[in-house]
Enzyme design. Structure first.
Site, PDB file in Angstrom:
ATOM      1  N   LYS A 115     -11.745 -19.749  -5.687  1.00  0.00           N
ATOM      2  CA  LYS A 115     -12.912 -19.121  -6.318  1.00  0.00           C
ATOM      3  C   LYS A 115     -14.208 -19.913  -6.110  1.00  0.00           C
ATOM      4  O   LYS A 115     -15.284 -19.332  -5.991  1.00  0.00           O
ATOM      5  CB  LYS A 115     -12.650 -18.892  -7.805  1.00  0.00           C
ATOM      6  CG  LYS A 115     -11.572 -17.840  -8.059  1.00  0.00           C
ATOM      7  CD  LYS A 115     -11.346 -17.600  -9.543  1.00  0.00           C
ATOM      8  CE  LYS A 115     -10.204 -16.619  -9.756  1.00  0.00           C
ATOM      9  NZ  LYS A 115      -9.974 -16.350 -11.190  1.00  0.00           N
ATOM     10  N   ALA A 147     -10.495 -26.485 -19.658  1.00  0.00           N
ATOM     11  CA  ALA A 147     -11.904 -26.454 -19.259  1.00  0.00           C
ATOM     12  C   ALA A 147     -12.051 -26.242 -17.761  1.00  0.00           C
ATOM     13  O   ALA A 147     -13.028 -26.677 -17.152  1.00  0.00           O
ATOM     14  CB  ALA A 147     -12.596 -27.753 -19.680  1.00  0.00           C
ATOM     15  N   THR A 203      -8.414 -15.198  -5.579  1.00  0.00           N
ATOM     16  CA  THR A 203      -7.691 -15.834  -6.671  1.00  0.00           C
ATOM     17  C   THR A 203      -7.474 -17.312  -6.347  1.00  0.00           C
ATOM     18  O   THR A 203      -8.057 -17.836  -5.392  1.00  0.00           O
ATOM     19  CB  THR A 203      -6.371 -15.079  -6.944  1.00  0.00           C
ATOM     20  OG1 THR A 203      -5.759 -15.621  -8.107  1.00  0.00           O
ATOM     21  CG2 THR A 203      -5.418 -15.132  -5.764  1.00  0.00           C
ATOM     22  N   ASN A 241     -14.777 -14.284  -7.984  1.00  0.00           N
ATOM     23  CA  ASN A 241     -13.462 -13.663  -7.766  1.00  0.00           C
ATOM     24  C   ASN A 241     -13.576 -12.305  -7.078  1.00  0.00           C
ATOM     25  O   ASN A 241     -12.576 -11.670  -6.777  1.00  0.00           O
ATOM     26  CB  ASN A 241     -12.701 -13.523  -9.092  1.00  0.00           C
ATOM     27  CG  ASN A 241     -13.193 -12.350  -9.922  1.00  0.00           C
ATOM     28  OD1 ASN A 241     -14.367 -11.992  -9.873  1.00  0.00           O
ATOM     29  ND2 ASN A 241     -12.308 -11.765 -10.704  1.00  0.00           N
TER      30      ASN A 241
END
Length: 274
Positions: free
Chosen positions: A65, A127, A61, A86
């Site tokens: 990542k 984004a 997490t 992940n």
């Protein structure tokens, strides 16, 4: 007993151990799943030590990542496109497979809540890595278009270009976002974690059918309440189902068994997972 873990920083509030414990119980299996705090400057060594000591798989997490993506020996096609991992799995030959189950978990939650994607106009706020993980799984369901809006327009445009060959996707800054009727609005930012709102003008939410905040919360998030204030008919969803859905897909990657998602989502929402 097979060992699994979730790595993050911070990590102490992670629900992943409780979620995977419920998965294992429901499938009649026994696993050892722990939350491990990885130092910001020592993620790769921490994960490598875990696998060297017999670890079978790991979840990753924030904020690791991209580092997990870099350390994987092999990547699934989706992880390769997304550029973030992940889920890590130790394969029979000792190499690490990197996957990204965020988008699949997200879309499975939408479908479980009877949210229509095909032919719809979708707005993604933000984004970053969270947005990046869900664009392609959304496009697989053939929406009319996916629009990405971000404080930095260039970042939204670059993300849109990354997926342009897969469907109708575009990127904008908040100040020049087209005034379209967005059926599904997704907050992929961490704004609700800080009890803040994204810089989206209310005019964009007046005809919204579904508002989804990726932040997991037992109560409505500040974003969900804001949408409801201007559009009482909007269906409001938080990230609980996505959290459980991505975990279920990770369990499947590791053990080739798919757990039931809904009972664990309900337990999570009731505060019954410990």
């Amino acid at each position: 007993m097979d060992k699994y873990a979730v790595f993050g920083n911070p990590i102490k509030h992670s629900k992943s151990p409780a979620i995977h414990k419920q998965f294992a119980i429901s499938l009649g299996e026994q696993i050892d799943y722990r939350a491990i705090l990885a130092p910001i400057d020592n993620f790769e060594k921490t994960v490598s030590n875990f696998f060297a000591q017999g670890g079978k798989g790991a979840n990753v997490t924030m904020p690791f990542k991209e580092q997990a993506f870099a350390m994987a020996d092999e990547l699934t096609p989706l992880a390769k496109i997304v550029g973030a991992v992940n889920t890590l799995k130790k394969q029979a030959d000792g190499t690490l497979l990197g996957d990204n189950t965020d988008g699949i978990g997200f879309v499975s939650d939408l479908l479980a809540n009877n949210v229509s994607i095909t032919g719809k106009r979708i707005l993604i706020i933000g984004a970053g890595g969270a947005a990046r993980g869900v664009v392609l799984p959304l496009l697989d369901h053939q929406p009319q278009e996916v629009v990405i809006v971000n404080r930095t327009a260039e970042k939204a445009q670059n993300l849109a270009k990354l997926f342009a060959q897969h469907g109708n996707v575009s990127g904008y800054g908040f100040n020049n976002l087209p005034e379209n009727d967005y059926a599904l609005i997704i907050n992929s930012t961490s704004s609700s974690m800080n009890d803040e709102l994204p810089a989206l003008d209310q005019k964009h939410i007046t005809n919204c059918e579904v508002a989804y905040d990726m932040f997991y919360s037992l109560q409505n998030t500040i974003f969900m309440n804001w949408v409801a204030q201007y559009n009482s008919k909007t269906k409001l969803l938080d990230g609980s189902g996505m959290l459980v859905g991505q975990a279920a897909q990770a369990y499947y990657v590791w053990r080739n068994k798919m757990p039931a998602i809904l009972p664990v989502v309900n337990a999570l929402k009731q505060g019954a997972l410990t």
